[in-house]
Design a protein around this motif. Sequence first.
Motif, PDB file in Angstrom:
ATOM      1  N   ILE A 137     -26.209   7.613  -1.852  1.00 27.08           N
ATOM      2  CA  ILE A 137     -26.715   9.346  -3.030  1.00 27.08           C
ATOM      3  C   ILE A 137     -26.683   9.010  -3.950  1.00 27.08           C
ATOM      4  CG2 ILE A 137     -26.680  11.333  -3.489  1.00 27.08           C
ATOM      5  CD1 ILE A 137     -25.583  11.870  -0.375  1.00 27.08           C
ATOM      6  N   MET A 138     -25.686   8.046  -4.487  1.00 28.14           N
ATOM      7  CA  MET A 138     -25.756   8.044  -6.501  1.00 28.14           C
ATOM      8  C   MET A 138     -27.049   6.742  -6.639  1.00 28.14           C
ATOM      9  SD  MET A 138     -21.406   7.218  -6.606  1.00 28.14           S
ATOM     10  CE  MET A 138     -21.353   7.501  -8.370  1.00 28.14           C
ATOM     11  N   VAL A 139     -27.006   6.094  -5.799  1.00 31.79           N
ATOM     12  CA  VAL A 139     -28.319   5.419  -6.261  1.00 31.79           C
ATOM     13  C   VAL A 139     -29.291   5.423  -6.221  1.00 31.79           C
ATOM     14  CG1 VAL A 139     -29.696   3.092  -5.129  1.00 31.79           C
ATOM     15  CG2 VAL A 139     -27.297   3.028  -5.016  1.00 31.79           C
ATOM     16  N   HIS A 140     -30.102   6.516  -4.989  1.00 33.11           N
ATOM     17  CA  HIS A 140     -30.849   7.864  -5.468  1.00 33.11           C
ATOM     18  C   HIS A 140     -30.737   8.782  -6.451  1.00 33.11           C
ATOM     19  CE1 HIS A 140     -34.371   9.796  -3.679  1.00 33.11           C
ATOM     20  NE2 HIS A 140     -33.445  11.458  -3.298  1.00 33.11           N
ATOM     21  N   MET A 141     -29.944   9.029  -6.471  1.00 33.54           N
ATOM     22  CA  MET A 141     -29.905   9.686  -7.863  1.00 33.54           C
ATOM     23  C   MET A 141     -30.576   8.880  -9.637  1.00 33.54           C
ATOM     24  SD  MET A 141     -26.332  11.558  -9.853  1.00 33.54           S
ATOM     25  CE  MET A 141     -25.312   9.730 -10.339  1.00 33.54           C
ATOM     26  N   PHE A 142     -29.564   7.593  -9.230  1.00 38.54           N
ATOM     27  CA  PHE A 142     -30.160   7.379 -10.613  1.00 38.54           C
ATOM     28  C   PHE A 142     -31.507   6.198 -10.330  1.00 38.54           C
ATOM     29  CE2 PHE A 142     -25.127   5.980 -11.118  1.00 38.54           C
ATOM     30  CZ  PHE A 142     -25.112   6.872 -11.850  1.00 38.54           C
ATOM     31  N   SER A 143     -31.994   5.764  -9.568  1.00 36.66           N
ATOM     32  CA  SER A 143     -33.202   6.056  -9.375  1.00 36.66           C
ATOM     33  C   SER A 143     -34.059   6.937  -9.609  1.00 36.66           C
ATOM     34  CB  SER A 143     -33.880   6.027  -8.107  1.00 36.66           C
ATOM     35  OG  SER A 143     -33.496   6.664  -6.727  1.00 36.66           O
ATOM     36  N   VAL A 144     -33.805   7.611  -9.358  1.00 36.17           N
ATOM     37  CA  VAL A 144     -34.325   9.161  -9.904  1.00 36.17           C
ATOM     38  C   VAL A 144     -34.488  10.252 -11.642  1.00 36.17           C
ATOM     39  CG1 VAL A 144     -34.716  12.298  -9.077  1.00 36.17           C
ATOM     40  CG2 VAL A 144     -34.289  10.748  -7.167  1.00 36.17           C
ATOM     41  N   PHE A 145     -33.207   9.209 -12.182  1.00 39.13           N
ATOM     42  CA  PHE A 145     -33.010   9.254 -12.937  1.00 39.13           C
ATOM     43  C   PHE A 145     -33.926   8.890 -13.625  1.00 39.13           C
ATOM     44  CE2 PHE A 145     -31.470   8.392 -17.413  1.00 39.13           C
ATOM     45  CZ  PHE A 145     -31.012  10.065 -17.804  1.00 39.13           C
ATOM     46  N   PHE A 146     -33.543   7.009 -13.624  1.00 34.01           N
ATOM     47  CA  PHE A 146     -34.585   6.511 -14.054  1.00 34.01           C
ATOM     48  C   PHE A 146     -36.093   6.216 -14.698  1.00 34.01           C
ATOM     49  CE2 PHE A 146     -30.449   4.440 -14.607  1.00 34.01           C
ATOM     50  CZ  PHE A 146     -30.161   4.285 -15.976  1.00 34.01           C
ATOM     51  N   MET A 147     -36.329   6.774 -13.400  1.00 33.45           N
ATOM     52  CA  MET A 147     -38.111   7.288 -13.309  1.00 33.45           C
ATOM     53  C   MET A 147     -38.108   8.371 -13.647  1.00 33.45           C
ATOM     54  SD  MET A 147     -38.352   5.403  -9.023  1.00 33.45           S
ATOM     55  CE  MET A 147     -39.979   6.118  -8.599  1.00 33.45           C
ATOM     56  N   LYS A 148     -38.105   9.304 -14.260  1.00 27.83           N
ATOM     57  CA  LYS A 148     -37.965  10.496 -15.039  1.00 27.83           C
ATOM     58  C   LYS A 148     -38.267  11.305 -13.675  1.00 27.83           C
ATOM     59  CE  LYS A 148     -37.290   9.017 -18.731  1.00 27.83           C
ATOM     60  NZ  LYS A 148     -35.888   8.931 -19.806  1.00 27.83           N
ATOM     61  N   ALA A 149     -37.829  11.132 -12.634  1.00 24.28           N
ATOM     62  CA  ALA A 149     -38.120  11.772 -11.543  1.00 24.28           C
ATOM     63  C   ALA A 149     -37.818  13.515 -11.879  1.00 24.28           C
ATOM     64  CB  ALA A 149     -38.376  11.341 -10.227  1.00 24.28           C
ATOM     65  N   TYR A 150     -37.671  13.628 -12.423  1.00 29.75           N
ATOM     66  CA  TYR A 150     -37.143  15.104 -13.182  1.00 29.75           C
ATOM     67  C   TYR A 150     -37.536  16.021 -13.178  1.00 29.75           C
ATOM     68  CZ  TYR A 150     -35.518  12.824 -16.631  1.00 29.75           C
ATOM     69  OH  TYR A 150     -35.056  11.884 -18.395  1.00 29.75           O
ATOM     70  N   ARG A 151     -38.583  15.346 -14.100  1.00 25.05           N
ATOM     71  CA  ARG A 151     -39.468  16.458 -14.671  1.00 25.05           C
ATOM     72  C   ARG A 151     -40.160  17.416 -14.267  1.00 25.05           C
ATOM     73  NH1 ARG A 151     -41.552  11.493 -18.357  1.00 25.05           N
ATOM     74  NH2 ARG A 151     -39.543  11.254 -19.919  1.00 25.05           N
ATOM     75  N   LYS A 152     -40.674  17.812 -15.641  1.00 28.89           N
ATOM     76  CA  LYS A 152     -41.734  19.197 -14.769  1.00 28.89           C
ATOM     77  C   LYS A 152     -42.765  18.803 -13.118  1.00 28.89           C
ATOM     78  CE  LYS A 152     -45.265  22.691 -15.716  1.00 28.89           C
ATOM     79  NZ  LYS A 152     -45.768  23.463 -16.389  1.00 28.89           N
ATOM     80  N   PRO A 153     -43.172  19.277 -11.936  1.00 25.54           N
ATOM     81  CA  PRO A 153     -41.808  20.850 -11.224  1.00 25.54           C
ATOM     82  C   PRO A 153     -40.915  20.476 -10.632  1.00 25.54           C
ATOM     83  CG  PRO A 153     -43.936  20.177 -10.014  1.00 25.54           C
ATOM     84  CD  PRO A 153     -43.766  18.594 -11.263  1.00 25.54           C
ATOM     85  N   ARG A 154     -40.592  19.330 -10.889  1.00 23.59           N
ATOM     86  CA  ARG A 154     -39.073  18.807  -9.740  1.00 23.59           C
ATOM     87  C   ARG A 154     -37.524  19.343 -10.841  1.00 23.59           C
ATOM     88  NH1 ARG A 154     -43.411  14.881 -10.345  1.00 23.59           N
ATOM     89  NH2 ARG A 154     -43.887  14.932  -7.952  1.00 23.59           N
ATOM     90  N   GLU A 155     -37.641  19.969 -11.704  1.00 20.80           N
ATOM     91  CA  GLU A 155     -36.451  20.223 -11.554  1.00 20.80           C
ATOM     92  C   GLU A 155     -35.348  20.826 -10.603  1.00 20.80           C
ATOM     93  OE1 GLU A 155     -39.214  21.293 -14.866  1.00 20.80           O
ATOM     94  OE2 GLU A 155     -38.985  21.683 -12.957  1.00 20.80           O
ATOM     95  N   PHE A 156     -35.853  21.419  -9.848  1.00 18.07           N
ATOM     96  CA  PHE A 156     -34.626  22.005  -8.543  1.00 18.07           C
ATOM     97  C   PHE A 156     -34.745  20.879  -7.404  1.00 18.07           C
ATOM     98  CE2 PHE A 156     -36.775  26.788 -10.318  1.00 18.07           C
ATOM     99  CZ  PHE A 156     -35.696  27.180 -10.097  1.00 18.07           C
ATOM    100  N   GLY A 157     -35.336  20.203  -7.576  1.00 19.91           N
ATOM    101  CA  GLY A 157     -35.087  18.813  -7.235  1.00 19.91           C
ATOM    102  C   GLY A 157     -33.914  18.267  -7.645  1.00 19.91           C
ATOM    103  N   TRP A 158     -33.657  17.802  -8.243  1.00 20.03           N
ATOM    104  CA  TRP A 158     -32.757  17.243  -9.065  1.00 20.03           C
ATOM    105  C   TRP A 158     -31.762  17.925  -9.656  1.00 20.03           C
ATOM    106  CZ3 TRP A 158     -30.683  13.293 -11.516  1.00 20.03           C
ATOM    107  CH2 TRP A 158     -29.934  13.170 -12.314  1.00 20.03           C
ATOM    108  N   LEU A 159     -31.928  19.410  -9.857  1.00 21.05           N
ATOM    109  CA  LEU A 159     -30.441  20.532  -8.971  1.00 21.05           C
ATOM    110  C   LEU A 159     -29.885  20.209  -7.736  1.00 21.05           C
ATOM    111  CD1 LEU A 159     -31.503  23.163 -11.842  1.00 21.05           C
ATOM    112  CD2 LEU A 159     -29.894  21.173 -12.502  1.00 21.05           C
ATOM    113  N   SER A 160     -30.799  20.586  -6.869  1.00 17.03           N
ATOM    114  CA  SER A 160     -30.173  20.335  -5.599  1.00 17.03           C
ATOM    115  C   SER A 160     -29.786  19.006  -4.874  1.00 17.03           C
ATOM    116  CB  SER A 160     -31.392  21.183  -4.175  1.00 17.03           C
ATOM    117  OG  SER A 160     -32.132  19.804  -5.309  1.00 17.03           O
ATOM    118  N   GLY A 161     -30.060  17.400  -5.646  1.00 16.35           N
ATOM    119  CA  GLY A 161     -29.658  16.751  -5.502  1.00 16.35           C
ATOM    120  C   GLY A 161     -28.086  16.399  -5.981  1.00 16.35           C
ATOM    121  N   MET A 162     -28.179  17.181  -6.910  1.00 17.75           N
ATOM    122  CA  MET A 162     -27.044  16.343  -7.457  1.00 17.75           C
ATOM    123  C   MET A 162     -26.130  17.588  -6.982  1.00 17.75           C
ATOM    124  SD  MET A 162     -26.725  14.840 -10.589  1.00 17.75           S
ATOM    125  CE  MET A 162     -25.689  14.725 -10.972  1.00 17.75           C
TER     126      MET A 162
END
Length: 362
Positions: A103-128
């Motif tokens: 999950i931590m590797v997945h989190m950092f990959s999402v962060f550096f691939m900018k996958a938290y940007r619109k419209p994926r804000e809720f995906g980022w928050l739910s993942g955290m």
Amino acid sequence: MTSKSIANSLYGWVDERLGISEVAAFARHKTVPAHRYSFWYYWGGISLFLFLVQCFTGVLLLVYYRPGVDAFESVRQITFVMRFGWLIRSAHAWSANLMIFAIMVHMFSVFFMKAYRKPREFGWLSGMALLALATVFGFSGYLLPMDELSYFATKVGLQIPAAVPFIGPAIANILRGGPDVSEFTVQRFFALHVVVLPALFLPLLGFHLWLVQKHGNAIPPSEELKHPSERKSIPFMPAFLRKDLAMWLISLNVLALLASVFPWSLGKQYDALSPAPLGIHPEWYFMSPFEMLKVLGTILPGEAGEIAGLLLFTLGIALWLLIPFYDTRKDSGRRARTAHYFGIVAVVLLLTTTAIGYWTIR
């Protein structure tokens, strides 16, 4: 009536009520971006697979585990008396650690691939939120064997919530069920581990998976610069699904190797009156905040160091959570670069404090 016609009739009856053909059509038309960073897409699936392993092995352990005063004896019987009990327990323990790592590797990959940007804000928050619940899963499950190591490590781990100003001691007392870790703590952690946390985790996981299907896989900034006609993709079924299942198989082999070659140990039964053995420390995913509290405690006198460390770590988590609302534009501007450097600092700080924590307990 032939068997084929019976099967078609049964499928039609089920499809009319559940809409299976609609799901199949969606899966056939779904695509996944293909680029040099596609490897990081698999870590979400690996996390899901390890969670399923947790559920399966956890139910098997639940059959024989007895919380309370008999906790240690029940775990001893599982480990040394029940046939293959040691393997199930090892698989459960190792998959818990591997799941949090994935999950931590997945989190950092999402962060550096900018996958938290619109419209994926809720995906980022739910993942955290899922990562936070996974760490609480690990913390609550670590105490359940009630051996010497888990007992004293839990006492050390509870120092972190106890350091919260004003409400911290009350929270720690509620978790312990009294002034110290005891059989009442085991019963509370057991209820938390098998009832409360699954009731929170499962619907949140369903929501997170639904968001992934709704918005699809994000592409990294380097791919966004390309013209849509130059971007490559592969169909989800069967191409990506086949590779995803292959990663599940690799994960299962890694888990089986760790569980069988390095079985999870069981120490001697805890004794609240005995001194804590040397080298007691929280689990690796709590080592960074624990080390921050310890370092600042040596710099600032009294409780001020603990409070400063807790505030610093809380501030870092808050900034990490709110990054989708700071880095909003799909370009490589100042905010995007600031967010990228912030991620690098977070990774370095996390690894450094964890390494220092393990080095100082040697």
